[in-house]
Design an enzyme around this catalytic site. Structure first.
Site, PDB file in Angstrom:
ATOM      1  N   ASP A   1     -18.361  27.732   8.372  1.00  0.00           N
ATOM      2  CA  ASP A   1     -17.758  28.187   9.626  1.00  0.00           C
ATOM      3  C   ASP A   1     -18.742  28.908  10.535  1.00  0.00           C
ATOM      4  O   ASP A   1     -18.359  29.795  11.311  1.00  0.00           O
ATOM      5  CB  ASP A   1     -16.545  29.095   9.354  1.00  0.00           C
ATOM      6  CG  ASP A   1     -15.511  28.403   8.502  1.00  0.00           C
ATOM      7  OD1 ASP A   1     -15.399  27.165   8.603  1.00  0.00           O
ATOM      8  OD2 ASP A   1     -14.817  29.089   7.719  1.00  0.00           O
TER       9      ASP A   1
ATOM     10  N   GLN B   1     -19.583  22.902   5.139  1.00  0.00           N
ATOM     11  CA  GLN B   1     -19.650  24.147   4.345  1.00  0.00           C
ATOM     12  C   GLN B   1     -20.956  24.885   4.695  1.00  0.00           C
ATOM     13  O   GLN B   1     -21.442  24.751   5.797  1.00  0.00           O
ATOM     14  CB  GLN B   1     -19.543  23.877   2.844  1.00  0.00           C
ATOM     15  CG  GLN B   1     -18.169  23.410   2.384  1.00  0.00           C
ATOM     16  CD  GLN B   1     -17.880  21.956   2.675  1.00  0.00           C
ATOM     17  OE1 GLN B   1     -18.615  21.085   2.254  1.00  0.00           O
ATOM     18  NE2 GLN B   1     -16.798  21.667   3.385  1.00  0.00           N
TER      19      GLN B   1
ATOM     20  N   GLY C   1     -13.730  22.161   8.516  1.00  0.00           N
ATOM     21  CA  GLY C   1     -13.012  22.213   9.795  1.00  0.00           C
ATOM     22  C   GLY C   1     -14.040  22.570  10.852  1.00  0.00           C
ATOM     23  O   GLY C   1     -14.532  23.687  10.880  1.00  0.00           O
ATOM     24  N   HIS C   2     -14.440  21.605  11.665  1.00  0.00           N
ATOM     25  CA  HIS C   2     -15.488  21.826  12.664  1.00  0.00           C
ATOM     26  C   HIS C   2     -14.858  21.824  14.059  1.00  0.00           C
ATOM     27  O   HIS C   2     -14.293  20.815  14.484  1.00  0.00           O
ATOM     28  CB  HIS C   2     -16.570  20.736  12.551  1.00  0.00           C
ATOM     29  CG  HIS C   2     -17.315  20.794  11.242  1.00  0.00           C
ATOM     30  ND1 HIS C   2     -18.324  19.945  10.908  1.00  0.00           N
ATOM     31  CD2 HIS C   2     -17.197  21.652  10.183  1.00  0.00           C
ATOM     32  CE1 HIS C   2     -18.799  20.261   9.711  1.00  0.00           C
ATOM     33  NE2 HIS C   2     -18.115  21.283   9.243  1.00  0.00           N
TER      34      HIS C   2
ATOM     35  N   LYS D   1     -21.024  24.995  13.225  1.00  0.00           N
ATOM     36  CA  LYS D   1     -21.779  23.736  13.138  1.00  0.00           C
ATOM     37  C   LYS D   1     -21.240  22.690  14.117  1.00  0.00           C
ATOM     38  O   LYS D   1     -21.996  22.030  14.815  1.00  0.00           O
ATOM     39  CB  LYS D   1     -21.705  23.176  11.705  1.00  0.00           C
ATOM     40  CG  LYS D   1     -22.334  24.095  10.669  1.00  0.00           C
ATOM     41  CD  LYS D   1     -22.157  23.554   9.252  1.00  0.00           C
ATOM     42  CE  LYS D   1     -20.742  23.614   8.727  1.00  0.00           C
ATOM     43  NZ  LYS D   1     -20.185  24.957   8.545  1.00  0.00           N
TER      44      LYS D   1
HETATM   45  P1  GDP Z   1     -17.922  25.111  11.562  1.00  0.00           P
HETATM   46  O1  GDP Z   1     -17.081  24.839  10.367  1.00  0.00           O
HETATM   47  O2  GDP Z   1     -19.282  25.610  11.183  1.00  0.00           O
HETATM   48  O3  GDP Z   1     -17.993  23.977  12.530  1.00  0.00           O
HETATM   49  O4  GDP Z   1     -17.226  26.344  12.308  1.00  0.00           O
HETATM   50  P2  GDP Z   1     -15.648  26.508  12.609  1.00  0.00           P
HETATM   51  O5  GDP Z   1     -15.276  25.611  13.720  1.00  0.00           O
HETATM   52  O6  GDP Z   1     -14.859  26.427  11.357  1.00  0.00           O
HETATM   53  O7  GDP Z   1     -15.602  28.032  13.027  1.00  0.00           O
HETATM   54  C1  GDP Z   1     -16.336  28.532  14.089  1.00  0.00           C
HETATM   55  C2  GDP Z   1     -15.361  29.137  15.095  1.00  0.00           C
HETATM   56  O8  GDP Z   1     -16.078  29.925  16.024  1.00  0.00           O
HETATM   57  C3  GDP Z   1     -14.637  28.102  15.921  1.00  0.00           C
HETATM   58  O9  GDP Z   1     -13.379  28.605  16.273  1.00  0.00           O
HETATM   59  C4  GDP Z   1     -15.527  27.946  17.148  1.00  0.00           C
HETATM   60  O10 GDP Z   1     -14.805  27.505  18.287  1.00  0.00           O
HETATM   61  C5  GDP Z   1     -15.979  29.367  17.333  1.00  0.00           C
HETATM   62  N1  GDP Z   1     -17.323  29.556  17.902  1.00  0.00           N
HETATM   63  C6  GDP Z   1     -18.441  28.809  17.770  1.00  0.00           C
HETATM   64  N2  GDP Z   1     -19.489  29.405  18.389  1.00  0.00           N
HETATM   65  C7  GDP Z   1     -19.013  30.554  18.911  1.00  0.00           C
HETATM   66  C8  GDP Z   1     -19.609  31.635  19.632  1.00  0.00           C
HETATM   67  O11 GDP Z   1     -20.794  31.671  19.914  1.00  0.00           O
HETATM   68  N3  GDP Z   1     -18.784  32.667  19.986  1.00  0.00           N
HETATM   69  C9  GDP Z   1     -17.451  32.695  19.686  1.00  0.00           C
HETATM   70  N4  GDP Z   1     -16.734  33.738  20.065  1.00  0.00           N
HETATM   71  N5  GDP Z   1     -16.865  31.694  19.005  1.00  0.00           N
HETATM   72  C10 GDP Z   1     -17.641  30.658  18.606  1.00  0.00           C
HETATM   73  P1  IMO Z   2     -16.851  24.135   7.061  1.00  0.00           P
HETATM   74  O1  IMO Z   2     -17.544  22.788   7.043  1.00  0.00           O
HETATM   75  C1  IMO Z   2     -15.654  27.716   4.906  1.00  0.00           C
HETATM   76  C2  IMO Z   2     -14.613  27.239   0.677  1.00  0.00           C
HETATM   77  C3  IMO Z   2     -13.167  27.433   0.273  1.00  0.00           C
HETATM   78  C4  IMO Z   2     -13.351  27.924  -1.164  1.00  0.00           C
HETATM   79  C5  IMO Z   2     -14.543  27.114  -1.649  1.00  0.00           C
HETATM   80  C6  IMO Z   2     -14.174  25.852  -2.415  1.00  0.00           C
HETATM   81  O2  IMO Z   2     -15.716  24.197   8.007  1.00  0.00           O
HETATM   82  O3  IMO Z   2     -17.852  25.217   7.245  1.00  0.00           O
HETATM   83  P2  IMO Z   2     -13.053  23.525  -1.823  1.00  0.00           P
HETATM   84  O4  IMO Z   2     -11.889  23.178  -0.956  1.00  0.00           O
HETATM   85  O5  IMO Z   2     -14.337  22.911  -1.404  1.00  0.00           O
HETATM   86  O6  IMO Z   2     -12.739  23.328  -3.280  1.00  0.00           O
HETATM   87  O7  IMO Z   2     -13.217  25.118  -1.661  1.00  0.00           O
HETATM   88  O8  IMO Z   2     -15.276  26.760  -0.481  1.00  0.00           O
HETATM   89  N1  IMO Z   2     -14.829  26.233   1.758  1.00  0.00           N
HETATM   90  C7  IMO Z   2     -15.155  26.546   3.007  1.00  0.00           C
HETATM   91  N2  IMO Z   2     -15.280  27.754   3.612  1.00  0.00           N
HETATM   92  N3  IMO Z   2     -15.902  26.582   5.596  1.00  0.00           N
HETATM   93  C8  IMO Z   2     -15.807  25.377   5.000  1.00  0.00           C
HETATM   94  O9  IMO Z   2     -16.181  24.232   5.604  1.00  0.00           O
HETATM   95  C9  IMO Z   2     -15.370  25.321   3.651  1.00  0.00           C
HETATM   96  N4  IMO Z   2     -15.140  24.311   2.782  1.00  0.00           N
HETATM   97  C10 IMO Z   2     -14.808  24.892   1.614  1.00  0.00           C
HETATM   98  O10 IMO Z   2     -12.527  28.386   1.074  1.00  0.00           O
HETATM   99  O11 IMO Z   2     -13.730  29.277  -1.158  1.00  0.00           O
HETATM  100 MG    MG Z   3     -15.216  25.373   9.589  1.00  0.00          MG
END
Ligand code: GDP
Ligand code: IMO
Ligand code: MG
Length: 434
Positions: free
Chosen positions: A17, A234, A44-45, A20
């Site tokens: 998270d 991840q 979840g991207h 990415k």
């Molecule tokens: P990913 O899994 O690495 O793609 O990240 P996620 O989408 O799960 O979580 C990142 C969250 O932060 C999302 O809600 C993005 O919209 C948000 N986000 C990304 N970059 C920034 C930033 O620079 N500032 C803020 N406030 N939110 C951001």
């Molecule tokens: P993105 O790509 C954050 C965490 C889960 C749990 C552990 C194992 O959005 O960054 P799993 O479902 O793989 O058996 O879970 O890894 N986890 C993540 N945490 N971002 C993710 O993906 C994750 N994918 C799995 O919360 O602790």
């Molecule tokens: Mg994510």
């Protein structure tokens, strides 16, 4: 020279998270092919642009750019039901998808009974549960490694249905042996049988899309001179080998995963973009040295909207962990650093950053092997906060002095300059090193 054109990799340096999805979307205009190499719908991207927001789980984050090919590699595990739901949410027509989305026939399937088993495993672990996203990731990769998994390509073969039934039977037995009550199971709001029917429907839709040998496809694209970006899921601290085992995911999330998950030789890897947040978050169980249990943690969660993109769970929040970041930079051979969410720290009078740990009275700058989490304390350095309107800046160099000091501190510790700084969730809120 034959292998001169190399693929770049973008991956997370923390616990996932890091942003990415947003940064891959920002960088995609520089690339003609974006490829996911591991993980599955546990990811979840999030992408935000033109007042729209999308959350991608299995589909690469280059999908919204015209002319970009998107590949789901052999290292990914695929759930046809979730995949289909995701396709529906994108609003892209079949003609466009057939031109822009390519799936490896070697990608393993997440069966409905893998999800059942994930739930049963977590249930049986009690307090030691991983905090899995319950998408069936662990059991699907387990079957892959045990050489009894099912790959997408074989779903069209005559023996498919029989093998499916055999695997399902084995999984049901395992779940029962763990004392799990199958009647209790809800998958996306459905009981097992209803989900299974929807899953098969999803599979039929996947048959209409392009199935490829992704290792040939991606290597050929590189031979043809196309620019390729491999997108990780991840983060490094969740890697099956180097994360806080067993509180990890079931794939190699590090740069080496791009080689096995796409069929790329190490000599074909170019730049490695390592992405991290200005602080840390973790969702699920497991050690987290800088975790905050006070109002500061709540402030970060609120200001950063730190709730899981896949499960909606509140993310645990803490200060930036520099020793962990340095370890991740080493494992991945990061060449370009990206920091996101600096806006979240905006307005904090003071905050902290972890520069080392104290373990059993000794100061160490790495995590001791098999350490006992309750004996480990972060060594925290104070950082003077800032309060600026970050919207007017065009490059990292222009950022005001207070914020520059934080960047300098991180760069000095890690030994790399910052390439990109993200100041908000939207595509446009991105500053480059100029
Ligand atoms: P990913 O899994 O690495 O793609 O990240 P996620 O989408 O799960 O979580 C990142 C969250 O932060 C999302 O809600 C993005 O919209 C948000 N986000 C990304 N970059 C920034 C930033 O620079 N500032 C803020 N406030 N939110 C951001
Ligand atoms: P993105 O790509 C954050 C965490 C889960 C749990 C552990 C194992 O959005 O960054 P799993 O479902 O793989 O058996 O879970 O890894 N986890 C993540 N945490 N971002 C993710 O993906 C994750 N994918 C799995 O919360 O602790
Ligand atoms: Mg994510």
């Amino acid at each position: 020279m034959r292998f001169e054109n190399k693929a770049d990799v973008l991956l997370g340096l923390q616990w996932g998270d890091e942003g990415k999805g947003k940064i891959v979307d920002v960088l995609t205009p520089r690339y003609q092919l974006v490829a996911r190499f591991q993980g599955g719908p546990n990811a979840g991207h999030t992408l935000e642009f033109e007042n729209k927001k999308f959350i991608l789980h299995t589909i690469p984050s280059g999908i919204f750019h015209d002319g970009c090919q998107n590949v789901i590699g052999n290292g990914v595990v695929l759930d046809p039901f979730i995949f289909n739901q995701e396709l529906d949410s994108l609003g892209l027509d079949m003609a466009r998808l057939r031109k822009s989305l390519f799936i490896s026939g070697k990608a393993h399937l997440i069966l409905p009974s893998h999800r059942l088993l994930d739930a049963a495993n977590e249930h049986s672990r009690g307090k030691q549960k991983i905090g899995s996203t319950l998408k069936g990731i662990g059991p699907a990769y387990t079957d892959k490694i045990a050489r009894c998994g099912m790959r997408l390509a074989e779903t069209l073969s005559p023996g498919f249905r029989q093998k499916y039934e055999e695997r399902k039977k084995a999984h049901l037995t395992m779940a029962r042996n763990l004392g799990y009550n199958i009647e209790e199971l809800r998958l996306e709001g459905m009981g097992f049988e209803a989900y299974e029917a929807a899953w098969f429907q999803g599979l039929e839709n996947i048959w209409k899309l392009n199935q490829i040998e992704s290792e040939i496809f991606v290597n050929q694209a590189l031979d043809d001179g196309l620019k390729v970006l491999a997108e990780g899921a991840q983060g490094t601290q969740l890697d099956i080998d180097f994360g806080s085992y067993p509180f990890v995911t079931s794939s190699n999330t590090i740069a080496a995963g791009a080689c096995t998950g796409l069929g790329l030789a190490p000599s074909r890897i170019g730049e490695v973009y390592g992405i991290f947040k200005a602080y840390c978050t973790r969702v699920g169980s497991g050690p987290f040295p800088t975790e905050l249990f006070n109002g500061d943690g709540d402030k970060l969660r609120e200001a950063g909207n730190e709730f899981g993109s896949t499960t909606g769970r509140p993310r645990r929040c803490g200060w930036l962990d520099l020793p962990a970041l340095k370890y991740a930079v080493m494992l991945n051979g990061v060449t370009k650093l990206i920091m996101t969410k600096v806006d979240v720290l905006n307005g904090m009078k003071n905050f902290k950053v972890c520069t080392a740990y104290e373990y059993e009275g000794r100061r160490v700058n790495y995590l001791p092997p098999d350490y006992e989490p309750h004996k480990l304390k972060p060594v925290l350095q104070n950082v003077k906060g800032w309060d600026f309107d970050l919207s007017g800046y065009k490059s990292i160099q222009e950022l005001p002095a207070g914020l520059q000091e934080y960047l300098n501190l991180i760069e000095a510790h890690v030994g790399l300059p910052m390439e990109i700084v993200s100041t908000g969730p939207d595509r446009s809120q991105t500053l480059f090193n100029q």
